[in-house]
Scaffold this motif. Structure first.
Motif, PDB file in Angstrom:
ATOM      1  N   GLY A   7      45.391  34.937  62.413  1.00 37.17           N
ATOM      2  CA  GLY A   7      45.346  33.883  63.542  1.00 37.17           C
ATOM      3  C   GLY A   7      46.627  33.715  64.061  1.00 37.17           C
ATOM      4  N   ILE A   8      46.888  33.121  65.251  1.00 37.72           N
ATOM      5  CA  ILE A   8      48.107  32.775  65.822  1.00 37.72           C
ATOM      6  C   ILE A   8      47.825  31.465  66.622  1.00 37.72           C
ATOM      7  CG2 ILE A   8      48.809  35.157  66.462  1.00 37.72           C
ATOM      8  CD1 ILE A   8      47.735  34.738  69.283  1.00 37.72           C
ATOM      9  N   ALA A   9      48.969  30.742  66.876  1.00 32.18           N
ATOM     10  CA  ALA A   9      49.006  29.604  67.482  1.00 32.18           C
ATOM     11  C   ALA A   9      50.067  29.900  68.624  1.00 32.18           C
ATOM     12  CB  ALA A   9      49.330  28.471  66.750  1.00 32.18           C
ATOM     13  N   LEU A  10      49.883  29.420  69.922  1.00 31.73           N
ATOM     14  CA  LEU A  10      50.848  29.634  70.729  1.00 31.73           C
ATOM     15  C   LEU A  10      51.882  28.338  70.995  1.00 31.73           C
ATOM     16  CD1 LEU A  10      48.448  31.703  73.277  1.00 31.73           C
ATOM     17  CD2 LEU A  10      50.354  32.694  71.988  1.00 31.73           C
ATOM     18  N   LYS A  25      39.841  27.751  67.519  1.00 31.73           N
ATOM     19  CA  LYS A  25      39.198  27.463  66.123  1.00 31.73           C
ATOM     20  C   LYS A  25      38.021  26.874  66.046  1.00 31.73           C
ATOM     21  CE  LYS A  25      42.795  29.048  63.921  1.00 31.73           C
ATOM     22  NZ  LYS A  25      42.568  30.230  63.095  1.00 31.73           N
ATOM     23  N   HIS A  26      37.789  26.137  66.965  1.00 31.72           N
ATOM     24  CA  HIS A  26      36.251  25.523  67.252  1.00 31.72           C
ATOM     25  C   HIS A  26      35.283  26.672  67.305  1.00 31.72           C
ATOM     26  CE1 HIS A  26      35.816  21.083  67.595  1.00 31.72           C
ATOM     27  NE2 HIS A  26      37.030  21.161  67.774  1.00 31.72           N
ATOM     28  N   ALA A  27      35.824  27.769  68.045  1.00 23.43           N
ATOM     29  CA  ALA A  27      35.050  28.786  68.394  1.00 23.43           C
ATOM     30  C   ALA A  27      34.756  29.638  67.273  1.00 23.43           C
ATOM     31  CB  ALA A  27      35.357  29.833  69.354  1.00 23.43           C
ATOM     32  N   ALA A  28      35.699  29.616  66.291  1.00 25.46           N
ATOM     33  CA  ALA A  28      35.881  30.474  64.936  1.00 25.46           C
ATOM     34  C   ALA A  28      34.820  29.610  64.019  1.00 25.46           C
ATOM     35  CB  ALA A  28      37.210  30.426  64.281  1.00 25.46           C
ATOM     36  N   ALA A  36      43.390  34.658  76.933  1.00 23.11           N
ATOM     37  CA  ALA A  36      42.805  35.987  76.590  1.00 23.11           C
ATOM     38  C   ALA A  36      43.444  36.365  75.150  1.00 23.11           C
ATOM     39  CB  ALA A  36      43.016  37.250  77.654  1.00 23.11           C
ATOM     40  N   THR A  37      44.763  36.352  74.995  1.00 23.51           N
ATOM     41  CA  THR A  37      45.600  36.725  73.946  1.00 23.51           C
ATOM     42  C   THR A  37      44.851  35.965  72.712  1.00 23.51           C
ATOM     43  OG1 THR A  37      47.257  37.389  75.121  1.00 23.51           O
ATOM     44  CG2 THR A  37      47.768  37.156  72.737  1.00 23.51           C
ATOM     45  N   ILE A  38      44.951  34.658  72.804  1.00 19.54           N
ATOM     46  CA  ILE A  38      44.607  33.860  71.578  1.00 19.54           C
ATOM     47  C   ILE A  38      43.067  34.063  71.294  1.00 19.54           C
ATOM     48  CG2 ILE A  38      44.349  31.537  72.876  1.00 19.54           C
ATOM     49  CD1 ILE A  38      45.785  30.448  70.188  1.00 19.54           C
ATOM     50  N   LEU A  39      42.266  34.096  72.390  1.00 25.38           N
ATOM     51  CA  LEU A  39      40.907  34.228  71.940  1.00 25.38           C
ATOM     52  C   LEU A  39      40.584  35.653  71.281  1.00 25.38           C
ATOM     53  CD1 LEU A  39      39.158  33.194  75.473  1.00 25.38           C
ATOM     54  CD2 LEU A  39      38.538  32.368  73.103  1.00 25.38           C
ATOM     55  N   ASP A  40      41.219  36.773  71.686  1.00 28.06           N
ATOM     56  CA  ASP A  40      41.159  37.978  71.123  1.00 28.06           C
ATOM     57  C   ASP A  40      41.327  37.895  69.678  1.00 28.06           C
ATOM     58  OD1 ASP A  40      40.560  40.499  71.560  1.00 28.06           O
ATOM     59  OD2 ASP A  40      42.905  41.003  72.075  1.00 28.06           O
ATOM     60  N   ILE A  41      42.629  37.233  69.198  1.00 24.51           N
ATOM     61  CA  ILE A  41      42.855  37.315  67.773  1.00 24.51           C
ATOM     62  C   ILE A  41      42.127  35.988  66.930  1.00 24.51           C
ATOM     63  CG2 ILE A  41      44.622  36.825  66.186  1.00 24.51           C
ATOM     64  CD1 ILE A  41      46.619  37.984  68.367  1.00 24.51           C
ATOM     65  N   ASN A  42      41.585  34.979  67.266  1.00 25.50           N
ATOM     66  CA  ASN A  42      41.389  33.895  66.691  1.00 25.50           C
ATOM     67  C   ASN A  42      39.667  33.913  66.702  1.00 25.50           C
ATOM     68  OD1 ASN A  42      44.204  33.129  66.157  1.00 25.50           O
ATOM     69  ND2 ASN A  42      43.660  30.942  67.279  1.00 25.50           N
ATOM     70  N   VAL A  43      39.250  34.596  67.763  1.00 28.31           N
ATOM     71  CA  VAL A  43      37.828  34.583  67.625  1.00 28.31           C
ATOM     72  C   VAL A  43      37.211  36.102  67.873  1.00 28.31           C
ATOM     73  CG1 VAL A  43      35.800  33.773  68.932  1.00 28.31           C
ATOM     74  CG2 VAL A  43      38.033  32.512  69.247  1.00 28.31           C
ATOM     75  N   ASP A  95      51.235  25.124  80.347  1.00 29.19           N
ATOM     76  CA  ASP A  95      51.974  26.118  80.057  1.00 29.19           C
ATOM     77  C   ASP A  95      51.353  27.528  79.842  1.00 29.19           C
ATOM     78  OD1 ASP A  95      54.260  24.710  80.065  1.00 29.19           O
ATOM     79  OD2 ASP A  95      53.885  23.839  78.153  1.00 29.19           O
ATOM     80  N   THR A  96      49.921  27.391  79.901  1.00 27.68           N
ATOM     81  CA  THR A  96      48.941  28.460  79.588  1.00 27.68           C
ATOM     82  C   THR A  96      48.376  28.872  80.695  1.00 27.68           C
ATOM     83  OG1 THR A  96      47.192  26.889  79.169  1.00 27.68           O
ATOM     84  CG2 THR A  96      48.547  27.769  77.192  1.00 27.68           C
ATOM     85  N   ASP A  97      48.522  30.258  81.092  1.00 27.96           N
ATOM     86  CA  ASP A  97      47.809  30.838  82.119  1.00 27.96           C
ATOM     87  C   ASP A  97      46.634  31.674  81.359  1.00 27.96           C
ATOM     88  OD1 ASP A  97      48.937  33.201  80.824  1.00 27.96           O
ATOM     89  OD2 ASP A  97      50.404  33.427  82.436  1.00 27.96           O
ATOM     90  N   ASP A  98      45.833  32.620  82.153  1.00 28.70           N
ATOM     91  CA  ASP A  98      44.701  33.110  81.701  1.00 28.70           C
ATOM     92  C   ASP A  98      45.035  34.121  80.651  1.00 28.70           C
ATOM     93  OD1 ASP A  98      43.204  31.448  83.312  1.00 28.70           O
ATOM     94  OD2 ASP A  98      42.530  33.365  84.700  1.00 28.70           O
ATOM     95  N   GLY A  99      46.165  34.834  80.754  1.00 28.76           N
ATOM     96  CA  GLY A  99      46.631  35.910  79.779  1.00 28.76           C
ATOM     97  C   GLY A  99      46.941  35.228  78.562  1.00 28.76           C
ATOM     98  N   HIS A 100      47.454  33.950  78.340  1.00 34.17           N
ATOM     99  CA  HIS A 100      47.590  33.433  77.115  1.00 34.17           C
ATOM    100  C   HIS A 100      46.367  33.179  76.564  1.00 34.17           C
ATOM    101  CE1 HIS A 100      51.488  31.925  78.628  1.00 34.17           C
ATOM    102  NE2 HIS A 100      51.992  31.992  77.329  1.00 34.17           N
TER     103      HIS A 100
END
Ligand SMILES: NC(=O)c1ccc[n+]([C@@H]2O[C@H](COP(=O)([O-])OP(=O)(O)OC[C@H]3O[C@@H](n4cnc5c(N)ncnc54)[C@H](O)[C@@H]3O)[C@@H](O)[C@H]2O)c1
Length: 267
Positions: A89-92, A156-159, A105-112, A98-103
């Protein structure tokens, strides 16, 4: 399904090059399991594998191909997969503006989505084996929330939500699903959270080996939540029973954080 002794188990751990994943893999190997460790960081992974007598598979769980490659390699090495630790998992560490849609998408990809991919790849394996165990490293942030970091709280809620859904859907087919929900753990991820770590969680942060101890105990049960910090159960109960009081308490912590920053910055 009653849990076999760790010595009889075949285990896969993602995000195992360091931190919580490395501690879980080390503990499983010490308890006699045959272990496949995986990470996208090959150098640290191979060192760990050599140290604990595990088989390394370098794979990026941010793609369907990477997860399938891992499951295929693990089956080839182990013959079956008794326990799959979906741990990477990752934390940004980025605030809302400071988060755009790209951020996101990246974290959803790994954490969920990585958990979704792993469960999808394991479905036929569970069917063939007559069951298995799927352990997601979520976070206390997935039961409660976390200050400062909206994408971490949400993913993490989604996980946790995905793990719940899996448990509901596959329980009667011998699949045990569990969610590890720690607060601070002394890993590089926590170090990277900087002042939040300093201000709020330093005292209660556990060494990753303590998380691995809690996991080893939980493998002898079918309990859904694995809570290395037992106080998280009380916070979750309060959140559920008295949501407004809980939200007000969290906002008080937020203000404490902002005051501490203002003091530090001489404001
Ligand atoms: N450290 C904490 O305070 C804490 C608390 C609660 C939950 N967690 C969760 O525990 C898990 C492990 O975190 P950690 O603290 O050990 O962090 P860490 O950064 O020390 O280790 C994470 C590992 O995951 C690997 N990884 C990340 N993205 C990957 C990808 N796409 N493919 C393959 N490997 C990838 C990294 O290379 C790294 O080895 C994470 O899911 C994290 O969210 C951590």
């Amino acid at each position: 399904m009653s849990a076999p002794a760790a010595g009889a188990q075949t285990v896969v751990v993602t995000g195992a090059a360091r931190g919580i994943g490395a501690a879980i893999a080390t503990r499983m190997a010490a308890d006699g399991a045959r272990v496949v460790v995986s990470d996208r960081d090959g150098d640290e992974l191979r060192e760990l594998a050599a140290r604990i007598g595990a088989h390394p598979v370098v794979a990026d769980i941010a793609s369907d191909g990477g997860v399938q490659q891992l499951v295929d390699a693990a089956l080839e090495t182990l013959g079956r997969i008794d326990v799959f630790f979906a741990n990477a998992g990752i934390a940004l560490g980025t605030g809302l503006s400071d988060t755009d849609d790209g951020h996101w998408a990246t974290i959803l990809d790994i954490n969920v989505l990585a958990h979704v991919r792993a469960a999808r790849a394991l479905e036929s394996v569970w069917e063939k084996q007559g069951g298995g165990r799927f352990v997601v490293t979520a976070s206390a942030a997935g039961l409660l929330t976390i200050l400062d970091d909206p994408s971490y709280a949400v993913t993490k809620h989604a996980a946790v939500a995905f793990a719940e859904w899996l448990s509901v859907t596959y329980r009667h087919r011998g699949v045990v699903v569990q969610a590890i929900c720690p607060q601070g753990v002394q890993t590089r991820m926590l170090e990277a959270s900087g002042e939040l770590e300093e201000l709020l969680s330093h005292d209660q942060a556990l060494p990753p080996e303590r998380v691995a101890d809690a996991v080893a105990t939980a493998l002898t049960t079918e309990d859904f939540y694995i809570l290395p910090h037992p106080e998280v159960a009380g916070y979750a109960a309060l959140r559920s029973a008295e949501p407004d009081r809980w939200l007000a308490g969290m906002n008080k912590l937020q203000r404490k954080l902002e005051d501490a920053r203002a003091t530090r910055d001489g404001g």
